[in-house]
Design a protein around this motif. Sequence first.
Motif, PDB file in Angstrom:
ATOM      1  N   VAL A 241       2.397   4.976   8.222  1.00 59.72           N
ATOM      2  CA  VAL A 241       2.475   4.064   9.367  1.00 59.72           C
ATOM      3  C   VAL A 241       3.145   2.751   8.973  1.00 59.72           C
ATOM      4  O   VAL A 241       3.977   2.209   9.709  1.00 59.72           O
ATOM      5  N   THR A 242       2.787   2.241   7.784  1.00 63.60           N
ATOM      6  CA  THR A 242       3.380   0.986   7.315  1.00 63.60           C
ATOM      7  C   THR A 242       4.903   1.080   7.299  1.00 63.60           C
ATOM      8  O   THR A 242       5.600   0.196   7.807  1.00 63.60           O
TER       9      THR A 242
ATOM     10  N   GLU B  35      -8.506  12.122  14.753  1.00 61.10           N
ATOM     11  CA  GLU B  35      -9.706  12.349  13.950  1.00 61.10           C
ATOM     12  C   GLU B  35      -9.770  13.793  13.450  1.00 61.10           C
ATOM     13  O   GLU B  35     -10.828  14.410  13.413  1.00 61.10           O
TER      14      GLU B  35
ATOM     15  N   LEU C  61      -3.587   2.138  22.398  1.00 59.87           N
ATOM     16  CA  LEU C  61      -3.408   1.085  21.404  1.00 59.87           C
ATOM     17  C   LEU C  61      -1.945   0.846  21.105  1.00 59.87           C
ATOM     18  O   LEU C  61      -1.243   1.771  20.712  1.00 59.87           O
ATOM     19  N   LEU C  62      -1.489  -0.381  21.274  1.00 63.41           N
ATOM     20  CA  LEU C  62      -0.174  -0.762  20.760  1.00 63.41           C
ATOM     21  C   LEU C  62      -0.415  -1.461  19.428  1.00 63.41           C
ATOM     22  O   LEU C  62      -0.952  -2.565  19.404  1.00 63.41           O
TER      23      LEU C  62
ATOM     24  N   LEU D  62       2.891   2.956  19.829  1.00 65.55           N
ATOM     25  CA  LEU D  62       1.660   3.304  20.531  1.00 65.55           C
ATOM     26  C   LEU D  62       0.933   4.303  19.643  1.00 65.55           C
ATOM     27  O   LEU D  62       1.383   5.444  19.487  1.00 65.55           O
ATOM     28  N   LEU D  63      -0.162   3.869  19.046  1.00 59.77           N
ATOM     29  CA  LEU D  63      -0.822   4.692  18.040  1.00 59.77           C
ATOM     30  C   LEU D  63      -2.020   5.455  18.601  1.00 59.77           C
ATOM     31  O   LEU D  63      -2.844   4.883  19.292  1.00 59.77           O
ATOM     32  N   THR D  64      -2.092   6.737  18.301  1.00 55.05           N
ATOM     33  CA  THR D  64      -3.303   7.495  18.628  1.00 55.05           C
ATOM     34  C   THR D  64      -3.830   8.140  17.355  1.00 55.05           C
ATOM     35  O   THR D  64      -3.090   8.388  16.416  1.00 55.05           O
ATOM     36  N   ASN D  65      -5.122   8.402  17.346  1.00 59.64           N
ATOM     37  CA  ASN D  65      -5.785   8.976  16.178  1.00 59.64           C
ATOM     38  C   ASN D  65      -6.546  10.209  16.644  1.00 59.64           C
ATOM     39  O   ASN D  65      -7.354  10.124  17.549  1.00 59.64           O
TER      40      ASN D  65
ATOM     41  N   ASN E 109       1.657  -4.289  12.621  1.00 64.87           N
ATOM     42  CA  ASN E 109       1.219  -4.514  11.252  1.00 64.87           C
ATOM     43  C   ASN E 109       1.945  -5.747  10.720  1.00 64.87           C
ATOM     44  O   ASN E 109       3.163  -5.796  10.748  1.00 64.87           O
TER      45      ASN E 109
ATOM     46  N   GLU F 127     -10.040   2.577  18.340  1.00 65.87           N
ATOM     47  CA  GLU F 127      -9.204   3.554  19.051  1.00 65.87           C
ATOM     48  C   GLU F 127     -10.076   4.548  19.794  1.00 65.87           C
ATOM     49  O   GLU F 127      -9.811   4.902  20.932  1.00 65.87           O
TER      50      GLU F 127
ATOM     51  N   ALA G 133      -1.849   5.903   6.230  1.00 66.34           N
ATOM     52  CA  ALA G 133      -1.717   4.454   6.426  1.00 66.34           C
ATOM     53  C   ALA G 133      -0.403   3.964   5.821  1.00 66.34           C
ATOM     54  O   ALA G 133       0.289   3.118   6.401  1.00 66.34           O
ATOM     55  N   GLN G 134      -0.016   4.503   4.655  1.00 66.43           N
ATOM     56  CA  GLN G 134       1.279   4.150   4.060  1.00 66.43           C
ATOM     57  C   GLN G 134       2.431   4.600   4.967  1.00 66.43           C
ATOM     58  O   GLN G 134       3.427   3.891   5.138  1.00 66.43           O
TER      59      GLN G 134
ATOM     60  N   ILE H 243      -6.307   8.443  10.712  1.00 61.54           N
ATOM     61  CA  ILE H 243      -5.838   7.157  10.197  1.00 61.54           C
ATOM     62  C   ILE H 243      -6.605   6.732   8.947  1.00 61.54           C
ATOM     63  O   ILE H 243      -6.160   5.848   8.213  1.00 61.54           O
ATOM     64  N   SER H 244      -7.754   7.358   8.684  1.00 62.08           N
ATOM     65  CA  SER H 244      -8.516   7.006   7.481  1.00 62.08           C
ATOM     66  C   SER H 244      -7.945   7.642   6.220  1.00 62.08           C
ATOM     67  O   SER H 244      -8.381   7.340   5.113  1.00 62.08           O
TER      68      SER H 244
END
Lengths: 313, 313
Positions: free
Chosen positions: B47-48, B67, A61-62, B62-65, A65, A51, B44-45, B38-39
Amino acid sequence: MRERVMMAVEELGYQPDMLARGLRMGRTFSVGFALSNISNPVLAQFVTGAERRLREHGYSLLLTNSEGSPELDADQILLLGRRRVDGLILSLAEEHHERTVDVLRHMRIPIVLLDRDVPEGVIANCVTFNHRAGMGMAVDHLLKLGHRSFALLIGGPDRPARERRLAVEDTLERASVGATVVVYDGDFSVERGCQATLNVLSARPRPTAIIAGGNMLMHGALQAFRDAGVEVGRDVSFVGCDDVAVAELHRPQISVVKRDLTVAGEKAAELLLATLTSPSVGILGGMKLELPTEFVARASCSTPAGRAAIDET
Amino acid sequence: MRERVMMAVEELGYQPDMLARGLRMGRTFSVGFALSNISNPVLAQFVTGAERRLREHGYSLLLTNSEGSPELDADQILLLGRRRVDGLILSLAEEHHERTVDVLRHMRIPIVLLDRDVPEGVIANCVTFNHRAGMGMAVDHLLKLGHRSFALLIGGPDRPARERRLAVEDTLERASVGATVVVYDGDFSVERGCQATLNVLSARPRPTAIIAGGNMLMHGALQAFRDAGVEVGRDVSFVGCDDVAVAELHRPQISVVKRDLTVAGEKAAELLLATLTSPSVGILGGMKLELPTEFVARASCSTPAGRAAIDET
């Protein structure tokens, strides 16, 4: 005139419609990212790296999962194609799944695979790890400590599992000291790691060294040791994969074969960007970047008699 | 005729161009998902859960991170807006960051915030957790074991940190047993958790109970205990947040205030879908769904004298 336009742009907070602009250029400036399982901590690191690099180059990013399901892999890739992503980065649940491979064969955009062999007829680049190097070092370490009876937990038919297994078998064979390994093959889930480890622990004679070929399998193995009251590094020696939090914080600390997934994410993005930004010179497929792995010896490995031997390493 | 068309569609493997179809409808069927980090395993759960529900309804992520950077939060939200996402799900690095709030005030699409108070002037729905309930139970448990001197590690000015801190302070005050708490405020990183815990451990008199108000702070605290040779549940009692792998696999197991982030992700997606699919009856902002938290007592908590008291709970 130009100056006044720019001032007006500034004042009104004008934002270009990237979607419209992209469509005019025949691009969406988006990359499809199909993850097998976002709850896997090493895949979160991989996404972080990719990313970051894609963002620096104006790509979004699309993310999809697949929750570990190969069927869902194929659906998600089709969906990303219909969304007109410019390229794909894929961490597949199963590299040789028939429908997934068929879908990939029909893709006409750049693809980068993470740690999978490119299936026949698929045009793709890939970023892989040299699993044999790190795993070979792990087995050498255990042999040097005196272990001759090994158990290996491995998950599925994909490249990492295959390479890790070959590394263990080859290293034992080359050592010619009469060492044996029993392989517990299955999926690479936490539950499977726990169950397989309980099976290993109840085997007679019991292997003195257990290797978990994946971080989720390692997580499950640690549950099994806890539930069975087995003291790692005393009752049994243990090596896991990936230097995730559970390995680092375990007491004793867990020896692992480690690799840098954040760098892998960055490199996967770079491979994709190279084909996206210079399509005329870009190579759509056939490039393979291999990254190293290393072995970190810790207190979870000792002699078969159980004496902590970490100081000898 | 219709049948022949459908047969031809089947035969040719025709796939609709979702982007073109969406644009005709004034929609992109994509949802922007800005993650602070995202770390973080609980994100992460989250997002799942959200990805699963959105996928079921034909939306992509559309995912952005960011940090952990609030500046990057604002940039990422602007970018998602320019990409014409139909809605936003946000896990902000900092809810009151001036530029982020300003950007959100100008958004004209449905927004769902995860566990943040909605800043003034921003139209959004949110999914929150009742941190006070679980944290209050944790403090009650420690008080019942006899603890009177507490340390609380907390990160930043956002809702979870605020609520957890208030829960600790209120519960101690209502108990009226002369208990005190020293608050170590900072960011919520692993590094900060480790450093703050080392500070707590060197304080004289040393608090007998330490609470980490976040899973990354908990991770850091466990590093500090290991490095300082402190035996949790004997030398000091400890409560963390979120039932992540490091809490479950630690020896002794760590007492935690837990919550279900996968359900939170599903609910955030459902709140967004409700406004996206029925815009005429949809409520763009003002809805707030609160989810429960609970306390799980484990061996990391004992009496101040150190006797393991898990059996008393």
